[in-house]
Motif scaffolding. Structure first.
Motif, PDB file in Angstrom:
ATOM      1  N   GLY A 156       0.793  -1.221   0.000  1.00  0.00           N
ATOM      2  CA  GLY A 156       0.000   0.000   0.000  1.00  0.00           C
ATOM      3  C   GLY A 156       0.821   1.264   0.000  1.00  0.00           C
ATOM      4  O   GLY A 156       0.457   2.258  -0.646  1.00  0.00           O
ATOM      5  N   LEU A 157       1.948   1.252   0.710  1.00  0.00           N
ATOM      6  CA  LEU A 157       2.788   2.449   0.773  1.00  0.00           C
ATOM      7  C   LEU A 157       3.516   2.698  -0.543  1.00  0.00           C
ATOM      8  O   LEU A 157       3.700   3.854  -0.953  1.00  0.00           O
ATOM      9  N   LEU A 158       3.955   1.619  -1.215  1.00  0.00           N
ATOM     10  CA  LEU A 158       4.628   1.815  -2.496  1.00  0.00           C
ATOM     11  C   LEU A 158       3.655   2.374  -3.528  1.00  0.00           C
ATOM     12  O   LEU A 158       4.015   3.258  -4.319  1.00  0.00           O
ATOM     13  N   LEU A 159       2.414   1.900  -3.532  1.00  0.00           N
ATOM     14  CA  LEU A 159       1.419   2.482  -4.431  1.00  0.00           C
ATOM     15  C   LEU A 159       1.259   3.975  -4.160  1.00  0.00           C
ATOM     16  O   LEU A 159       1.215   4.786  -5.089  1.00  0.00           O
ATOM     17  N   ALA A 160       1.180   4.344  -2.878  1.00  0.00           N
ATOM     18  CA  ALA A 160       1.023   5.754  -2.530  1.00  0.00           C
ATOM     19  C   ALA A 160       2.236   6.573  -2.951  1.00  0.00           C
ATOM     20  O   ALA A 160       2.108   7.702  -3.428  1.00  0.00           O
ATOM     21  N   ALA A 161       3.429   6.009  -2.776  1.00  0.00           N
ATOM     22  CA  ALA A 161       4.652   6.716  -3.156  1.00  0.00           C
ATOM     23  C   ALA A 161       4.702   6.962  -4.659  1.00  0.00           C
ATOM     24  O   ALA A 161       5.086   8.043  -5.114  1.00  0.00           O
ATOM     25  N   ILE A 162       4.313   5.970  -5.433  1.00  0.00           N
ATOM     26  CA  ILE A 162       4.339   6.111  -6.895  1.00  0.00           C
ATOM     27  C   ILE A 162       3.357   7.184  -7.351  1.00  0.00           C
ATOM     28  O   ILE A 162       3.627   7.937  -8.296  1.00  0.00           O
ATOM     29  N   ARG A 163       2.241   7.275  -6.672  1.00  0.00           N
ATOM     30  CA  ARG A 163       1.199   8.227  -7.058  1.00  0.00           C
ATOM     31  C   ARG A 163       1.439   9.635  -6.517  1.00  0.00           C
ATOM     32  O   ARG A 163       0.724  10.564  -6.883  1.00  0.00           O
ATOM     33  N   ASP A 164       2.416   9.795  -5.646  1.00  0.00           N
ATOM     34  CA  ASP A 164       2.713  11.105  -5.087  1.00  0.00           C
ATOM     35  C   ASP A 164       3.394  11.983  -6.141  1.00  0.00           C
ATOM     36  O   ASP A 164       4.280  11.510  -6.856  1.00  0.00           O
ATOM     37  N   PRO A 165       3.028  13.236  -6.246  1.00  0.00           N
ATOM     38  CA  PRO A 165       3.616  14.099  -7.280  1.00  0.00           C
ATOM     39  C   PRO A 165       5.021  14.591  -6.957  1.00  0.00           C
ATOM     40  O   PRO A 165       5.653  15.230  -7.814  1.00  0.00           O
ATOM     41  N   ASP A 166       5.525  14.296  -5.769  1.00  0.00           N
ATOM     42  CA  ASP A 166       6.845  14.754  -5.360  1.00  0.00           C
ATOM     43  C   ASP A 166       7.744  13.553  -5.048  1.00  0.00           C
ATOM     44  O   ASP A 166       7.265  12.431  -4.872  1.00  0.00           O
ATOM     45  N   PRO A 167       9.052  13.762  -4.959  1.00  0.00           N
ATOM     46  CA  PRO A 167       9.974  12.631  -4.811  1.00  0.00           C
ATOM     47  C   PRO A 167       9.844  11.931  -3.461  1.00  0.00           C
ATOM     48  O   PRO A 167       9.664  12.578  -2.414  1.00  0.00           O
ATOM     49  N   VAL A 168       9.946  10.607  -3.503  1.00  0.00           N
ATOM     50  CA  VAL A 168       9.854   9.774  -2.311  1.00  0.00           C
ATOM     51  C   VAL A 168      11.062   8.840  -2.271  1.00  0.00           C
ATOM     52  O   VAL A 168      11.367   8.165  -3.259  1.00  0.00           O
ATOM     53  N   ILE A 169      11.746   8.817  -1.124  1.00  0.00           N
ATOM     54  CA  ILE A 169      12.795   7.833  -0.882  1.00  0.00           C
ATOM     55  C   ILE A 169      12.147   6.684  -0.128  1.00  0.00           C
ATOM     56  O   ILE A 169      11.581   6.875   0.954  1.00  0.00           O
ATOM     57  N   SER A 195       1.352   9.247   7.870  1.00  0.00           N
ATOM     58  CA  SER A 195       0.525   8.777   8.974  1.00  0.00           C
ATOM     59  C   SER A 195       1.217   7.640   9.706  1.00  0.00           C
ATOM     60  O   SER A 195       1.886   6.803   9.075  1.00  0.00           O
ATOM     61  N   CYS A 196       1.056   7.605  11.016  1.00  0.00           N
ATOM     62  CA  CYS A 196       1.537   6.480  11.819  1.00  0.00           C
ATOM     63  C   CYS A 196       0.466   5.399  11.911  1.00  0.00           C
ATOM     64  O   CYS A 196      -0.724   5.672  11.738  1.00  0.00           O
ATOM     65  N   PHE A 197       0.889   4.172  12.201  1.00  0.00           N
ATOM     66  CA  PHE A 197      -0.033   3.071  12.450  1.00  0.00           C
ATOM     67  C   PHE A 197       0.161   2.598  13.893  1.00  0.00           C
ATOM     68  O   PHE A 197       1.291   2.329  14.303  1.00  0.00           O
ATOM     69  N   THR A 198      -0.912   2.479  14.634  1.00  0.00           N
ATOM     70  CA  THR A 198      -0.840   1.904  15.976  1.00  0.00           C
ATOM     71  C   THR A 198      -1.030   0.402  15.849  1.00  0.00           C
ATOM     72  O   THR A 198      -2.121  -0.070  15.496  1.00  0.00           O
ATOM     73  N   LEU A 199       0.031  -0.350  16.108  1.00  0.00           N
ATOM     74  CA  LEU A 199       0.007  -1.797  15.911  1.00  0.00           C
ATOM     75  C   LEU A 199      -0.493  -2.548  17.131  1.00  0.00           C
ATOM     76  O   LEU A 199      -0.936  -3.688  17.019  1.00  0.00           O
ATOM     77  N   PRO A 241       7.477  13.724   5.967  1.00  0.00           N
ATOM     78  CA  PRO A 241       7.262  14.459   7.218  1.00  0.00           C
ATOM     79  C   PRO A 241       6.689  13.564   8.305  1.00  0.00           C
ATOM     80  O   PRO A 241       5.919  12.649   8.024  1.00  0.00           O
ATOM     81  N   LEU A 242       7.086  13.831   9.552  1.00  0.00           N
ATOM     82  CA  LEU A 242       6.614  13.045  10.691  1.00  0.00           C
ATOM     83  C   LEU A 242       5.176  13.401  11.033  1.00  0.00           C
ATOM     84  O   LEU A 242       4.808  14.577  11.052  1.00  0.00           O
ATOM     85  N   GLU A 243       4.387  12.378  11.304  1.00  0.00           N
ATOM     86  CA  GLU A 243       3.030  12.591  11.826  1.00  0.00           C
ATOM     87  C   GLU A 243       3.110  12.408  13.333  1.00  0.00           C
ATOM     88  O   GLU A 243       3.245  11.286  13.830  1.00  0.00           O
ATOM     89  N   LEU A 244       3.058  13.501  14.068  1.00  0.00           N
ATOM     90  CA  LEU A 244       3.334  13.469  15.500  1.00  0.00           C
ATOM     91  C   LEU A 244       2.090  13.331  16.376  1.00  0.00           C
ATOM     92  O   LEU A 244       2.196  12.956  17.542  1.00  0.00           O
ATOM     93  N   ASP A 245       0.919  13.617  15.834  1.00  0.00           N
ATOM     94  CA  ASP A 245      -0.277  13.605  16.666  1.00  0.00           C
ATOM     95  C   ASP A 245      -0.534  12.229  17.278  1.00  0.00           C
ATOM     96  O   ASP A 245      -0.903  12.122  18.452  1.00  0.00           O
ATOM     97  N   THR A 246      -0.337  11.182  16.496  1.00  0.00           N
ATOM     98  CA  THR A 246      -0.551   9.828  17.005  1.00  0.00           C
ATOM     99  C   THR A 246       0.419   9.515  18.139  1.00  0.00           C
ATOM    100  O   THR A 246       0.045   8.939  19.158  1.00  0.00           O
ATOM    101  N   ILE A 247       1.679   9.911  17.966  1.00  0.00           N
ATOM    102  CA  ILE A 247       2.698   9.657  18.990  1.00  0.00           C
ATOM    103  C   ILE A 247       2.390  10.447  20.253  1.00  0.00           C
ATOM    104  O   ILE A 247       2.437   9.920  21.371  1.00  0.00           O
TER     105      ILE A 247
END
Length: 325
Positions: A156-169, A195-199, A241-247
């Protein structure tokens, strides 16, 4: 729904985008005929042709420069760097061009580029094959830095990265490639970036981690549960960018936090998370934030790599120290 390893899930995501978006093109060393050093792209050149899955010379700088030009002209190149330790020549192009293209052209051009790289120790590989330079790239404005921790998230993350209009490492923990399998549906559904995931839910301590280190974190949480300690486990996923609200919400609930990552300690992503907790969640803390990380040394050869990587015992010890404060 098939049970897939991370390698299979990444291959499936690449195949989905190649089939559904004619702008997607793959570049890399030995990714076509051989299917990549870890066989992540196995079978894709046969299926989609050598104009979509391109074997390149052994020249990381040239690969990156070519891919940025392709991205600027409307294609969606996905570059494979064989190992994260080979990515350093690419930093010039990433920092000076890929990450700045939207800013430099005032939004006229974007750079929908994904750079994939296996990273981290744990596979008994030599120097340059076991490094985790994630923090270097989080310091570059204009980049996203993503690392999956499971086959389903990799898809799911690779699909999102490919579809993002800006560069993703996109750093892929090498030791997770074939470590375990899980059901992955090939439905083309992307997971959210940033986004973070709570496992795992817990009330006593927050364990924050990402990538391969989550294996030891989950094992530590299991051991702590036997002692009556309920650990909440958070997978950061997007390091920039870090998603800090979950943390912060988790720390407000538990009052304690241990951050675990394989990359070296000084200037690591864990330090950034700890600083943000100090700035925005200090009054929630019942104890100082603990960090369990790699050391500030070159990743050692395989006889010592287990001493370098964060282990379950170190994580449990850090939690106990936080609980005693």
């Amino acid at each position: 729904m098939a049970d897939l390893s991370m390698v299979d899930a990444l291959n499936q995501a690449l195949a989905y985008e190649l089939a559904h978006d004619p702008a997607v093109v793959l570049l890399g060393e030995d990714i076509g005929v051989n299917g990549g050093v870890f066989r992540t792209t196995a079978g894709l050149q046969t299926r989609f042709g050598n104009q979509r899955v391109i074997d390149t010379p052994l020249a990381e700088t040239a690969i990156a420069g070519t891919a940025i030009g392709m991205a600027a002209m409307g294609l969606k190149p996905i570059v494979e760097i064989q190992f994260a330790g080979f990515i350093y020549p690419v930093i010039d192009h990433i920092l000076n061009h890929a990450s700045r293209l939207r800013h430099r052209t005032r939004g006229r051009l974007t750079c929908p580029l994904v750079i994939r790289a296996p990273c981290g120790a744990g596979i008994h590989a030599p120097e340059h094959h076991s490094e985790n330079p994630e923090a270097l790239f989080t310091h570059i404005p204009g980049l996203r830095v993503v690392t999956p921790s499971s086959p389903a998230r990799a898809y799911g993350l690779l699909l999102a990265a490919i579809r993002d209009p800006d560069p993703v490492i996109f750093f892929e923990p090498t030791r997770l490639y074939r470590l375990f399998r899980q059901p992955v549906e090939d439905d083309g559904e992307a997971l959210p970036l940033d986004s973070c995931f709570t496992l795992r839910e817990g009330t006593d301590v927050t364990l924050v981690s990402w990538g391969g280190a989550l294996q030891e974190v989950q094992a530590a949480a299991d051991l702590l549960a036997q002692e009556g300690v309920a650990a909440e486990v958070i997978d950061v996923v997007t390091l920039k960018p870090l998603e800090l609200d979950t943390i912060l919400a988790s720390v407000a609930k538990t009052g304690r936090c241990v951050i675990v990552h394989e990359g070296s300690r000084t200037g690591g992503v864990g330090a950034e998370i700890a600083a943000n907790i100090a700035e925005r969640g200090l009054y929630s803390l019942l104890a100082p934030v603990q960090r369990v990380t790699g050391y500030d040394v070159v990743v050692p050869l395989f006889r010592l790599e287990s001493q370098y990587m964060p282990c379950t015992a170190r994580i449990v010890a850090a939690v106990r120290q936080a609980l005693e404060a």
